[in-house]
Design a protein around this motif. Structure first.
Motif, PDB file in Angstrom:
ATOM      1  N   ARG A   1       0.840  -1.197   0.000  1.00 33.49           N
ATOM      2  CA  ARG A   1       0.000   0.000   0.000  1.00 33.49           C
ATOM      3  C   ARG A   1       0.877   1.251   0.000  1.00 33.49           C
ATOM      4  O   ARG A   1       2.072   1.183   0.252  1.00 33.49           O
ATOM      5  CB  ARG A   1      -0.875   0.003   1.256  1.00 33.49           C
ATOM      6  CG  ARG A   1      -1.924  -1.090   1.270  1.00 33.49           C
ATOM      7  CD  ARG A   1      -2.499  -1.309   2.657  1.00 33.49           C
ATOM      8  NE  ARG A   1      -2.994  -0.096   3.280  1.00 33.49           N
ATOM      9  CZ  ARG A   1      -4.198   0.434   3.069  1.00 33.49           C
ATOM     10  NH1 ARG A   1      -5.034  -0.173   2.260  1.00 33.49           N
ATOM     11  NH2 ARG A   1      -4.579   1.545   3.670  1.00 33.49           N
TER      12      ARG A   1
ATOM     13  N   HIS B   1     -12.064  -7.494   2.973  1.00 31.86           N
ATOM     14  CA  HIS B   1     -12.367  -6.396   2.041  1.00 31.86           C
ATOM     15  C   HIS B   1     -11.278  -6.173   0.995  1.00 31.86           C
ATOM     16  O   HIS B   1     -11.557  -5.685  -0.090  1.00 31.86           O
ATOM     17  CB  HIS B   1     -12.672  -5.100   2.795  1.00 31.86           C
ATOM     18  CG  HIS B   1     -11.466  -4.323   3.250  1.00 31.86           C
ATOM     19  ND1 HIS B   1     -10.668  -4.725   4.299  1.00 31.86           N
ATOM     20  CD2 HIS B   1     -10.910  -3.175   2.801  1.00 31.86           C
ATOM     21  CE1 HIS B   1      -9.697  -3.855   4.475  1.00 31.86           C
ATOM     22  NE2 HIS B   1      -9.804  -2.910   3.573  1.00 31.86           N
ATOM     23  N   ASP B   2     -10.052  -6.532   1.291  1.00 25.21           N
ATOM     24  CA  ASP B   2      -8.955  -6.252   0.360  1.00 25.21           C
ATOM     25  C   ASP B   2      -8.437  -7.488  -0.376  1.00 25.21           C
ATOM     26  O   ASP B   2      -7.487  -7.368  -1.155  1.00 25.21           O
ATOM     27  CB  ASP B   2      -7.783  -5.598   1.111  1.00 25.21           C
ATOM     28  CG  ASP B   2      -7.909  -4.076   1.158  1.00 25.21           C
ATOM     29  OD1 ASP B   2      -8.692  -3.511   0.374  1.00 25.21           O
ATOM     30  OD2 ASP B   2      -7.214  -3.452   1.993  1.00 25.21           O
TER      31      ASP B   2
ATOM     32  N   ASP C   1     -11.817   1.957   7.335  1.00 27.59           N
ATOM     33  CA  ASP C   1     -10.865   1.764   6.235  1.00 27.59           C
ATOM     34  C   ASP C   1     -10.321   3.116   5.749  1.00 27.59           C
ATOM     35  O   ASP C   1      -9.200   3.196   5.238  1.00 27.59           O
ATOM     36  CB  ASP C   1     -11.579   1.027   5.101  1.00 27.59           C
ATOM     37  CG  ASP C   1     -10.622   0.534   4.040  1.00 27.59           C
ATOM     38  OD1 ASP C   1      -9.493   0.135   4.397  1.00 27.59           O
ATOM     39  OD2 ASP C   1     -11.003   0.541   2.853  1.00 27.59           O
TER      40      ASP C   1
ATOM     41  N   HIS D   1      -2.659  -4.365   7.101  1.00 22.11           N
ATOM     42  CA  HIS D   1      -3.706  -3.322   7.130  1.00 22.11           C
ATOM     43  C   HIS D   1      -5.060  -3.929   7.502  1.00 22.11           C
ATOM     44  O   HIS D   1      -5.811  -3.351   8.297  1.00 22.11           O
ATOM     45  CB  HIS D   1      -3.796  -2.629   5.766  1.00 22.11           C
ATOM     46  CG  HIS D   1      -5.122  -1.961   5.494  1.00 22.11           C
ATOM     47  ND1 HIS D   1      -5.527  -0.816   6.153  1.00 22.11           N
ATOM     48  CD2 HIS D   1      -6.149  -2.302   4.660  1.00 22.11           C
ATOM     49  CE1 HIS D   1      -6.742  -0.475   5.718  1.00 22.11           C
ATOM     50  NE2 HIS D   1      -7.141  -1.353   4.828  1.00 22.11           N
TER      51      HIS D   1
HETATM   52 CA   LIG Z   1      -8.583  -1.006   2.763  1.00 20.59          CA
END
Ligand SMILES: [Ca+2]
Lengths: 202, 202
Positions: free
Chosen positions: A22, A68-69, A134, A37
């Motif tokens: 990221r 979610h990622d 987030d 994360h």
């Molecule tokens: Ca995220």
């Protein structure tokens, strides 16, 4: 056993999220990856659920944040302030989700797909709160590292406020935090105001 | 706001778990850290809870797994096959938990302490299942990397079986997986049997 084998194979596929980098920096000064994360934002949900706008089912919030990622394993990460890339990313992520979740037994595949869709569309109190977190975490990390990734990308205060305005939909209290952090970052000189071409360092 | 400030400060303290290095390797060939491990094992709980020995409350399992390693921020990680270090580690971790959780508002402090104690002592079906997953993941990663960290530490099959026998208490199905993986690793020559001084490479 066939079912368990598929689940274990999928678990190993997920290992790849540890290598998706990221833009954010950890406090120790290296780029954060999407797996750590995802842990950080899940722990944030445990700590901060009392500040959600509406009452939330914490299990649902955690499940959404934990996965979610994962589409980034196939689609890569997109910087939140890169507007062009974000639009193309949507389609890429949808295809990635279909491809990835197809590796799971059918009931689990459906469950993961529903969690991911709900999060992406922000269609429940849980999804809106999860999205708030987030957004919050990168702002917290940026301020704690004197705006390191904001500076690298020439991001301005107005962009930070615009991109994170949806925090208010999940948690007015956390939106207040974001606004205060942005004001603090401007005052301390590591987040440019509009009109400035670059934030003055130091 | 005082409460929220404490929670946010604690979230930033937790960032340090991303820098605690474990002996396990990711599939990409670098050491794993405890934050991304915590994510991986939480996702494992989502995928594998159907294989728990007794029915489990998934929220409780996830909360335990998300925080089970945070004491390492203060106490460091201990290699699971280092018996001497593991004994000293217990007291160190208890002190670390007290110090860390004292940073939280009192009700949260109590909640985190209870989760951590329950996990450490394995006193509930949720804790026993969570502990099974915490054991399973390093075995999976080891086999997927041809026993890299086992080889580096001269670990033998009998040690792997002894240290991971408690997997059976949380999930007989996963204990069967561990036994098969150990047999496979021996057959493929990257986990030494007793009597051998070192596993033959290759
Ligand atoms: Ca995220």
């Amino acid at each position: 056993m066939e079912r368990l084998s598929r689940e274990l194979a999928f678990l190993l596929t997920l290992d790849r999220l540890k290598e998706v980098q990221r833009q954010s920096y950890t406090l120790a000064g290296r780029h954060e990856n999407s797996a750590e994360h995802s842990w950080h934002v899940a722990v944030a949900a445990m700590l901060l659920s009392e500040h959600a706008k509406e009452p939330v089912n914490l299990l649902r919030v955690l499940e959404m944040l934990l996965i979610h990622d994962v589409v980034e394993i196939e689609a890569g990460d997109t910087y939140v302030y890169d507007e062009d890339a974000r639009k193309k990313q949507e389609e890429k992520e949808k295809q990635a989700a279909e491809k990835l979740f197809a590796q799971l037994p059918e009931d689990q595949s459906r469950h993961w797909w529903e969690l991911w869709q709900e999060f992406s569309a922000g269609t429940s109190p849980e999804a809106r709160f999860a999205r708030s977190l987030d957004r919050l975490l990168p702002v917290l990390l940026n301020v704690a590292t004197e705006g390191r990734s904001w500076q690298e990308h020439g991001v301005r205060a107005s962009q930070v406020l615009a991109r994170n305005a949806e925090v208010a939909a999940g948690s007015p209290a956390l939106w207040e935090v974001v606004q205060k952090l942005v004001a603090e970052a401007q005052a301390r000189g590591f987040l440019a105001s509009d009109g400035e071409t670059q934030a003055p360092k130091g």
